[in-house]
Design a protein around this motif. Structure first.
Motif, PDB file in Angstrom:
ATOM      1  N   GLU A 180       0.767  -1.405  -0.041  1.00 12.67           N
ATOM      2  CA  GLU A 180       0.137  -0.008  -0.121  1.00 12.67           C
ATOM      3  C   GLU A 180       0.802   1.385   0.077  1.00 12.67           C
ATOM      4  OE1 GLU A 180      -3.193   0.411  -0.482  1.00 12.67           O
ATOM      5  OE2 GLU A 180      -4.005  -1.661  -0.198  1.00 12.67           O
ATOM      6  N   LEU A 181       1.795   1.219   0.707  1.00 13.18           N
ATOM      7  CA  LEU A 181       2.844   2.316   0.791  1.00 13.18           C
ATOM      8  C   LEU A 181       3.491   2.542  -0.755  1.00 13.18           C
ATOM      9  CD1 LEU A 181       5.121   2.114   3.907  1.00 13.18           C
ATOM     10  CD2 LEU A 181       3.437   3.830   3.584  1.00 13.18           C
ATOM     11  N   PHE A 182       3.862   1.362  -1.454  1.00 14.18           N
ATOM     12  CA  PHE A 182       4.351   1.734  -2.898  1.00 14.18           C
ATOM     13  C   PHE A 182       3.165   2.175  -3.700  1.00 14.18           C
ATOM     14  CE2 PHE A 182       7.832  -0.108  -5.341  1.00 14.18           C
ATOM     15  CZ  PHE A 182       7.290   0.004  -6.654  1.00 14.18           C
ATOM     16  N   ARG A 183       2.156   1.590  -3.420  1.00 15.42           N
ATOM     17  CA  ARG A 183       0.905   2.312  -4.443  1.00 15.42           C
ATOM     18  C   ARG A 183       0.796   3.536  -4.011  1.00 15.42           C
ATOM     19  NH1 ARG A 183      -4.079  -1.194  -5.070  1.00 15.42           N
ATOM     20  NH2 ARG A 183      -3.989  -1.664  -3.043  1.00 15.42           N
ATOM     21  N   PHE A 184       0.916   4.070  -2.580  1.00 12.53           N
ATOM     22  CA  PHE A 184       0.561   5.307  -2.527  1.00 12.53           C
ATOM     23  C   PHE A 184       1.322   6.388  -3.064  1.00 12.53           C
ATOM     24  CE2 PHE A 184       1.370   9.073   0.286  1.00 12.53           C
ATOM     25  CZ  PHE A 184      -0.205   9.478   0.506  1.00 12.53           C
ATOM     26  N   VAL A 185       2.953   5.887  -3.307  1.00 11.17           N
ATOM     27  CA  VAL A 185       3.770   6.841  -3.860  1.00 11.17           C
ATOM     28  C   VAL A 185       3.981   6.779  -5.475  1.00 11.17           C
ATOM     29  CG1 VAL A 185       6.329   7.331  -4.083  1.00 11.17           C
ATOM     30  CG2 VAL A 185       5.261   6.827  -1.810  1.00 11.17           C
ATOM     31  N   ALA A 186       3.954   5.494  -5.842  1.00  6.73           N
ATOM     32  CA  ALA A 186       4.114   5.263  -7.460  1.00  6.73           C
ATOM     33  C   ALA A 186       2.755   4.893  -8.210  1.00  6.73           C
ATOM     34  CB  ALA A 186       5.027   3.951  -7.481  1.00  6.73           C
ATOM     35  N   GLY A 187       1.536   4.714  -7.701  1.00  6.25           N
ATOM     36  CA  GLY A 187       0.545   4.626  -8.467  1.00  6.25           C
ATOM     37  C   GLY A 187       0.099   3.112  -8.442  1.00  6.25           C
ATOM     38  N   ASN A 188      -1.006   2.478  -8.814  1.00  4.52           N
ATOM     39  CA  ASN A 188      -1.589   1.196  -9.086  1.00  4.52           C
ATOM     40  C   ASN A 188      -0.656   0.299 -10.251  1.00  4.52           C
ATOM     41  OD1 ASN A 188      -3.643   1.558  -7.202  1.00  4.52           O
ATOM     42  ND2 ASN A 188      -5.086   2.044  -8.792  1.00  4.52           N
ATOM     43  N   ARG A 189      -0.371   1.112 -11.485  1.00  2.00           N
ATOM     44  CA  ARG A 189       0.037   0.440 -12.428  1.00  2.00           C
ATOM     45  C   ARG A 189       1.638  -0.095 -12.334  1.00  2.00           C
ATOM     46  NH1 ARG A 189       0.684  -3.505 -14.840  1.00  2.00           N
ATOM     47  NH2 ARG A 189       1.550  -3.695 -16.914  1.00  2.00           N
ATOM     48  N   ASN A 190       2.278   0.949 -11.734  1.00  4.12           N
ATOM     49  CA  ASN A 190       3.628   0.787 -11.309  1.00  4.12           C
ATOM     50  C   ASN A 190       3.979  -0.238 -10.063  1.00  4.12           C
ATOM     51  OD1 ASN A 190       5.028   2.424 -13.102  1.00  4.12           O
ATOM     52  ND2 ASN A 190       4.828   4.338 -12.107  1.00  4.12           N
TER      53      ASN A 190
END
Length: 292
Positions: A180-190
């Motif tokens: 979730e942290l990764f998605r928060f920063v880089a977005g869903n697709r990345n």
């Protein structure tokens, strides 16, 4: 604009220590008392692998920084060439549930505290924080969450350095809060593209994916960009900036906080699965073979 003297102090290794101890894995240093800038530095040899003790010391350092009235924290490594190797795999391989709970409790606490540090400070002691990660070496796995939890990320442009979440490469799915942290920063697709494949990427690719905000070529450029970044953050109203950060992060913080026990159970069940333990053991054997 912040005074130049602040950044001459940042470059000096003899800054005043705010934490001390014989088995220090994390150091909290005062960079500038008048400007409220401190640094939290990882110093666990050989690669700043994150075990329970390091996480506990990090939490202590962050709490002390908050209580000291600091306004900004610089996250960095004291070890040349590496920010952190990520989670200490020996905490996972051959472990038992009791040890895993102790380890993972500290990890959960660390990242919820760091990701939500403005929210906590606003509610309790009216101090506002800026967190800047200075990534001068490899940054992956659990260490990546230190970067993802920060407000701003400066990374060395050295193409040999790598960053990302590579847990799936050795048979472990990253914890939900880390994804979730990764998605928060880089977005869903990345997030889906990089995390599912356990892909580690270089600085330029990390910049393009939004995982870092700026690259630097050398120490002088790092100090210059750190000065510029701090100047922008500290020039605005601390309350307004913290309020915006709370608006953006509170939903995720509340969701992850309320799911702590569920996350703990899932993590322990997953890591203690015989197949995962076998994969972890094989991966550690490969690492030992490379060192031999």
């Amino acid at each position: 604009m912040l005074p130049t003297r602040l950044f001459s102090r940042v470059a000096v290794s003899g800054c005043r220590r705010l934490l001390s101890g014989s088995s220090q894995l994390v150091q909290l240093r005062e960079q500038s008392a008048s400007d409220g800038v401190v640094s939290i530095e990882l110093c666990r040899k050989p690669a700043n692998a994150m075990n329970g003790e390091l996480a506990a010391q990090f939490n202590k350092a962050l709490l002390q920084a908050e209580k000291s009235g600091a306004r900004a924290v610089l996250l960095r490594s004291q070890l040349a060439g590496i920010f952190s190797a990520g989670f200490e795999l020996t905490e996972l391989a051959g472990s038992n549930r009791e040890r895993l709970i102790e380890f993972y409790t500290e990890i959960q606490e660390l990242f919820l505290n760091l990701f939500g540090t403005d929210l906590v400070v606003i509610a309790q002691i009216q101090v506002r924080f800026v967190v800047i990660a200075q990534i001068q070496g490899h940054c992956m796995a659990g260490a990546m969450a230190l970067s993802l939890s920060s407000d701003y990320r400066l990374m060395s442009s050295n193409p040999k350095l790598l960053t990302g979440l590579n847990e799936t490469q050795f048979g472990v799915a990253p914890p939900v809060w880390l994804v979730e942290l990764f998605r928060f920063v880089a977005g869903n697709r990345n997030c889906e593209r990089l995390v599912a494949a356990g892909q580690l990427i270089g600085p330029q690719a990390a910049l393009e994916a939004g995982l870092v905000d700026e690259l630097f070529d050398n120490e002088a450029e790092l100090l210059k960009k750190t000065e510029s970044t701090l100047s922008r953050y500290l020039a605005v109203s601390p309350r307004a900036r913290a309020d915006v950060k709370r608006m953006l992060r509170s939903n995720l913080i509340n969701r992850l906080d309320s799911a702590r026990q569920e996350d703990m159970n899932a993590f322990c069940d997953y890591v203690l699965d015989s197949r995962v333990q076998a994969q972890l053991g094989q991966y550690l054997d490969k690492l030992k073979a490379k060192k031999a």
